[in-house]
Design a protein around this motif. Structure first.
Motif, mmCIF file in Angstrom:
data_model
loop_
_atom_site.group_PDB
_atom_site.id
_atom_site.type_symbol
_atom_site.label_atom_id
_atom_site.label_comp_id
_atom_site.label_asym_id
_atom_site.label_seq_id
_atom_site.Cartn_x
_atom_site.Cartn_y
_atom_site.Cartn_z
ATOM 1 N N ASP A 49 0.830 -1.207 0.000
ATOM 2 C CA ASP A 49 0.000 0.000 0.000
ATOM 3 C C ASP A 49 0.862 1.252 0.000
ATOM 4 O O ASP A 49 0.523 2.266 -0.628
ATOM 5 N N LYS A 52 2.446 3.075 -3.451
ATOM 6 C CA LYS A 52 1.760 3.952 -4.411
ATOM 7 C C LYS A 52 1.954 5.430 -4.095
ATOM 8 O O LYS A 52 1.583 6.294 -4.902
ATOM 9 N N TYR A 53 2.540 5.725 -2.924
ATOM 10 C CA TYR A 53 2.725 7.123 -2.530
ATOM 11 C C TYR A 53 4.130 7.610 -2.863
ATOM 12 O O TYR A 53 5.105 6.852 -2.787
ATOM 13 N N TYR A 206 1.110 10.830 -5.286
ATOM 14 C CA TYR A 206 1.045 9.469 -5.810
ATOM 15 C C TYR A 206 2.136 9.216 -6.851
ATOM 16 O O TYR A 206 2.542 10.120 -7.581
ATOM 17 N N CYS A 207 2.544 7.963 -6.929
ATOM 18 C CA CYS A 207 3.561 7.582 -7.917
ATOM 19 C C CYS A 207 2.980 7.446 -9.315
ATOM 20 O O CYS A 207 3.682 7.577 -10.305
ATOM 21 N N GLU A 208 1.665 7.163 -9.379
ATOM 22 C CA GLU A 208 1.003 6.999 -10.670
ATOM 23 C C GLU A 208 -0.190 7.929 -10.750
ATOM 24 O O GLU A 208 -0.724 8.369 -9.731
ATOM 25 N N GLN A 210 -3.867 9.301 -10.924
ATOM 26 C CA GLN A 210 -5.082 8.830 -10.264
ATOM 27 C C GLN A 210 -6.264 8.922 -11.216
ATOM 28 O O GLN A 210 -6.414 9.888 -11.967
#
Length: 391
Positions: A49, A52-53, A206-208, A210
């Protein structure tokens, strides 16, 4: 590269998440080369989890706090598996250049276990030991009405560790009554961090990319209703359910569409019960784990917001949405008074339901005028930048 630690945030409560994301975004904007590390005292995220940050998340469970604070406890209390290793946590505190706390409501004798007050103060203890600058960002402080053993044990710790931070930003003027018992310098009035912050750059969080909300999840121009389980500590659950269902029925009778939206994991059951009590096709229920970004999307498309959650109020005001508030603490009263909306704030302990329903309909009918007033106040608030102090 500088290392900035963030304490007091978590992923359980959407208000806490919002403050965390606003702070991370602002820090990455102003200090792009710095390493941002969030220390989570209420850990819920597993390794997958966290990935993703776009900032580091270190879990420090309350057991870890106790084991680090009182080594003898290690003989009887094992570390929680979700917590990061104690050696790693100590290393982050030892190498930090600055620690910023966003507890919201962490140091107090009111309505919480003294264990949580101690957990909030523990990072200050570590900062003080290493002489690292520490700042409490906007939050509610106090009261300090400790009794019995708490007065003998907890109160001296509060005095000791609240004397250390470079600054304490308080959200309500009433907090100064409590902080004056400890210090006069470095206590600064401020509005909530979320209210002051600009629109978040999600790439900082976020890394990706949203994904947007599903189309039509909430009907356009609905009135959003945000319950709060904490109200059931002051009224019975059935009384709270009846109160909200009465407001929703009032809206329905006047042709409004309504959406019940969960703002905190704690409120899941209460939202379900209110929805079942109303049982109407024009009422929608959004009872999943929303991100602050998703909540913002829902609120942005709404007509008005009825909220018992503090950051439900803050999210709504940030988007210039008229609000009716059901609360009890000074933090609700102060914000509503600052926005000249006192008549739409109600204390759960002594509510006049007929007056509240009349105020709600007045709020909805005067939507555009109230929205303009909120927008003007927001411009005034955002004219000051809390990060000027931190820099």
């Amino acid at each position: 590269m500088h290392k900035i630690l963030i304490t007091g945030g978590n992923f359980i409560n959407k208000g806490a998440q919002s403050m965390l994301f606003c702070l991370v975004d602002s820090l990455k904007t102003k200090y792009p080369e710095s390493e941002i590390v969030m220390i989570d005292l209420f850990p819920t995220l597993k390794v997958e989890d966290k990935d993703k940050y776009n900032f580091r998340i270190v879990n420090m469970h309350i057991r870890t706090v106790l084991r680090m604070a009182f080594p003898v406890i290690k003989l009887i209390v094992k570390p929680k598996p979700i917590s990061n290793p104690e050696k790693e946590i100590k290393s982050h505190f030892a190498t930090a250049d600055l620690i910023l706390d966003i507890s919201g409501y962490g140091v107090s004798s009111h309505n919480q276990s003294p264990l949580w007050t101690y957990a909030t103060l523990f990072p200050v203890k570590l900062a003080r030991k290493k002489n690292i600058p520490f700042v409490f960002l906007p939050q509610s402080i106090g009261p300090f009405d400790f009794k019995g053993w708490k007065k003998l044990v907890i109160w001296p710790l509060v005095k000791k560790y609240l004397s250390y931070p470079k600054a304490i930003f308080i959200r309500e003027p009433e907090c100064r009554v409590y902080t004056d018992k400890i210090r006069k310098e470095g206590v600064i009035d401020s509005f909530d961090l979320v209210l002051q912050s600009p629109k978040i750059n999600l790439n900082h969080i976020y890394c990706e990319d949203q994904q947007d909300l599903k189309a039509n999840e909430v009907n356009h121009k609905s009135v959003i209703v945000v319950p709060n389980k904490q109200l059931t500590k002051l009224k019975t659950k059935q009384e709270v359910v009846v109160l909200f269902s009465g407001l929703i029925n009032e809206l329905l009778q006047n042709g409004e569409q309504v959406a019940i939206v969960r703002h905190s994991n704690d409120d899941k059951t209460l939202c379900d019960e209110i929805y079942r009590e109303v049982d109407h096709s024009d009422v929608q229920l959004v009872n999943r784990d929303l991100s602050p970004y998703e909540i913002q999307q829902i609120f942005d498309d709404s007509k008005a917001v009825v909220t018992a959650r503090y950051h439900g109020l803050i999210h709504a005001l940030k988007l210039s949405k008229p609000c009716l508030v059901i609360g009890w603490a000074n933090k609700y009263k102060h914000v509503m008074k600052s926005f000249h909306m006192d008549e739409y704030q109600f204390d759960i302990r002594n509510i006049d339901e007929s007056k509240m329903k009349a105020s709600l309909m007045q709020l909805v009918q005067n939507e555009e005028e109230i929205s303009t007033l909120i927008t003007n106040k927001l411009k005034e608030i955002k004219a000051t930048d809390i990060f000027n102090y931190i820099r």
